[in-house]
Design a protein around this motif. Structure first.
Motif, PDB file in Angstrom:
ATOM      1  N   PRO A  29      10.969 118.895  -8.768  1.00  0.00           N
ATOM      2  CA  PRO A  29      11.912 118.165  -7.917  1.00  0.00           C
ATOM      3  C   PRO A  29      13.367 118.317  -8.357  1.00  0.00           C
ATOM      4  O   PRO A  29      14.266 118.383  -7.518  1.00  0.00           O
ATOM      5  N   THR A  30      13.592 118.397  -9.655  1.00  0.00           N
ATOM      6  CA  THR A  30      14.958 118.520 -10.158  1.00  0.00           C
ATOM      7  C   THR A  30      15.545 119.887  -9.820  1.00  0.00           C
ATOM      8  O   THR A  30      16.686 119.978  -9.358  1.00  0.00           O
ATOM      9  N   VAL A  31      14.768 120.934 -10.034  1.00  0.00           N
ATOM     10  CA  VAL A  31      15.246 122.287  -9.719  1.00  0.00           C
ATOM     11  C   VAL A  31      15.473 122.431  -8.210  1.00  0.00           C
ATOM     12  O   VAL A  31      16.490 122.985  -7.784  1.00  0.00           O
ATOM     13  N   GLY A  38      23.421 123.261  -4.476  1.00  0.00           N
ATOM     14  CA  GLY A  38      24.233 124.480  -4.522  1.00  0.00           C
ATOM     15  C   GLY A  38      24.335 125.152  -3.172  1.00  0.00           C
ATOM     16  O   GLY A  38      25.417 125.585  -2.753  1.00  0.00           O
ATOM     17  N   TRP A  39      23.208 125.213  -2.471  1.00  0.00           N
ATOM     18  CA  TRP A  39      23.200 125.795  -1.130  1.00  0.00           C
ATOM     19  C   TRP A  39      24.076 124.963  -0.192  1.00  0.00           C
ATOM     20  O   TRP A  39      24.901 125.509   0.543  1.00  0.00           O
ATOM     21  N   ILE A  43      27.473 126.271   1.783  1.00  0.00           N
ATOM     22  CA  ILE A  43      27.546 126.259   3.247  1.00  0.00           C
ATOM     23  C   ILE A  43      28.677 125.344   3.719  1.00  0.00           C
ATOM     24  O   ILE A  43      29.486 125.716   4.578  1.00  0.00           O
ATOM     25  N   MET A  44      28.723 124.126   3.168  1.00  0.00           N
ATOM     26  CA  MET A  44      29.729 123.156   3.610  1.00  0.00           C
ATOM     27  C   MET A  44      31.150 123.611   3.273  1.00  0.00           C
ATOM     28  O   MET A  44      32.080 123.330   4.027  1.00  0.00           O
ATOM     29  N   ALA A  45      31.322 124.302   2.166  1.00  0.00           N
ATOM     30  CA  ALA A  45      32.659 124.807   1.821  1.00  0.00           C
ATOM     31  C   ALA A  45      33.143 125.767   2.909  1.00  0.00           C
ATOM     32  O   ALA A  45      34.289 125.674   3.367  1.00  0.00           O
ATOM     33  N   GLY A  46      32.268 126.672   3.325  1.00  0.00           N
ATOM     34  CA  GLY A  46      32.643 127.609   4.377  1.00  0.00           C
ATOM     35  C   GLY A  46      32.913 126.924   5.705  1.00  0.00           C
ATOM     36  O   GLY A  46      33.903 127.218   6.376  1.00  0.00           O
ATOM     37  N   VAL A  47      32.047 125.990   6.071  1.00  0.00           N
ATOM     38  CA  VAL A  47      32.192 125.283   7.348  1.00  0.00           C
ATOM     39  C   VAL A  47      33.482 124.466   7.365  1.00  0.00           C
ATOM     40  O   VAL A  47      34.266 124.528   8.321  1.00  0.00           O
ATOM     41  N   GLY A  62      41.372 117.748  -0.591  1.00  0.00           N
ATOM     42  CA  GLY A  62      40.621 116.907   0.337  1.00  0.00           C
ATOM     43  C   GLY A  62      39.377 117.599   0.863  1.00  0.00           C
ATOM     44  O   GLY A  62      38.300 116.998   0.941  1.00  0.00           O
ATOM     45  N   VAL A  63      39.509 118.866   1.219  1.00  0.00           N
ATOM     46  CA  VAL A  63      38.362 119.638   1.697  1.00  0.00           C
ATOM     47  C   VAL A  63      37.336 119.795   0.579  1.00  0.00           C
ATOM     48  O   VAL A  63      36.124 119.690   0.814  1.00  0.00           O
ATOM     49  N   PHE A  64      37.807 120.017  -0.640  1.00  0.00           N
ATOM     50  CA  PHE A  64      36.902 120.116  -1.784  1.00  0.00           C
ATOM     51  C   PHE A  64      36.113 118.817  -1.962  1.00  0.00           C
ATOM     52  O   PHE A  64      34.897 118.832  -2.141  1.00  0.00           O
ATOM     53  N   GLY A  65      36.800 117.682  -1.879  1.00  0.00           N
ATOM     54  CA  GLY A  65      36.141 116.387  -1.998  1.00  0.00           C
ATOM     55  C   GLY A  65      35.108 116.172  -0.905  1.00  0.00           C
ATOM     56  O   GLY A  65      33.999 115.692  -1.164  1.00  0.00           O
ATOM     57  N   LEU A  66      35.461 116.521   0.323  1.00  0.00           N
ATOM     58  CA  LEU A  66      34.506 116.407   1.433  1.00  0.00           C
ATOM     59  C   LEU A  66      33.302 117.322   1.238  1.00  0.00           C
ATOM     60  O   LEU A  66      32.171 116.956   1.566  1.00  0.00           O
ATOM     61  N   THR A  67      33.550 118.507   0.693  1.00  0.00           N
ATOM     62  CA  THR A  67      32.473 119.457   0.419  1.00  0.00           C
ATOM     63  C   THR A  67      31.481 118.865  -0.577  1.00  0.00           C
ATOM     64  O   THR A  67      30.262 118.907  -0.362  1.00  0.00           O
ATOM     65  N   ILE A  68      32.000 118.313  -1.668  1.00  0.00           N
ATOM     66  CA  ILE A  68      31.133 117.724  -2.692  1.00  0.00           C
ATOM     67  C   ILE A  68      30.380 116.533  -2.119  1.00  0.00           C
ATOM     68  O   ILE A  68      29.170 116.369  -2.351  1.00  0.00           O
ATOM     69  N   PHE A  69      31.063 115.686  -1.364  1.00  0.00           N
ATOM     70  CA  PHE A  69      30.422 114.524  -0.752  1.00  0.00           C
ATOM     71  C   PHE A  69      29.270 114.963   0.156  1.00  0.00           C
ATOM     72  O   PHE A  69      28.158 114.430   0.086  1.00  0.00           O
ATOM     73  N   ALA A  70      29.517 115.942   1.001  1.00  0.00           N
ATOM     74  CA  ALA A  70      28.488 116.420   1.927  1.00  0.00           C
ATOM     75  C   ALA A  70      27.307 117.038   1.169  1.00  0.00           C
ATOM     76  O   ALA A  70      26.145 116.791   1.523  1.00  0.00           O
ATOM     77  N   ALA A  71      27.587 117.806   0.129  1.00  0.00           N
ATOM     78  CA  ALA A  71      26.509 118.419  -0.655  1.00  0.00           C
ATOM     79  C   ALA A  71      25.657 117.355  -1.349  1.00  0.00           C
ATOM     80  O   ALA A  71      24.432 117.502  -1.445  1.00  0.00           O
TER      81      ALA A  71
END
Length: 97
Positions: A29-31, A38-39, A43-47, A62-71
């Motif tokens: 489950p952890t892996v 990571g996936w 994906i979210m960074a590109g979108v 801001g986009v970086f923060g949103l990317t991390i939040f979404a991931a």
């Protein structure tokens, strides 16, 4: 490399038994959660970069923060699966409870 350290700290903090066999408990489950994170981040960074097209440092942050939040949201079911797997057998709750 970090999973045994994390499991050791978790088991010590809960006052549970610590032995070598239990340091890799919840490995799958952890892996899986980490791969999904990571996936999702990739994906979210590109979108988000395509949709928002940040230009300034603040916009990029801001986009970086949103990317991390979404991931984190995308991979959060993996946290539930991992927690379910780490339950002690004598107090194990059903999966959907």
């Amino acid at each position: 490399i970090m999973l045994p350290v994390t499991n050791y700290r978790f088991r010590k903090s809960m006052g549970w038994e610590v032995n070598a066999a239990l340091l890799y408990q919840a490995y799958i489950p952890t892996v899986a959660r980490d791969i999904i994170y990571g996936w999702g981040r990739g994906i979210m960074a590109g979108v988000l970069n395509s949709a928002i097209a940040p230009e300034t440092f603040t916009q990029k942050a801001g986009v970086f923060g949103l990317t991390i939040f979404a991931a984190c949201i995308i991979s959060s079911p993996g946290n539930e699966w991992r927690g379910y797997t780490l339950q002690p057998p004598d107090r194990k709750l059903p999966f959907f409870e």
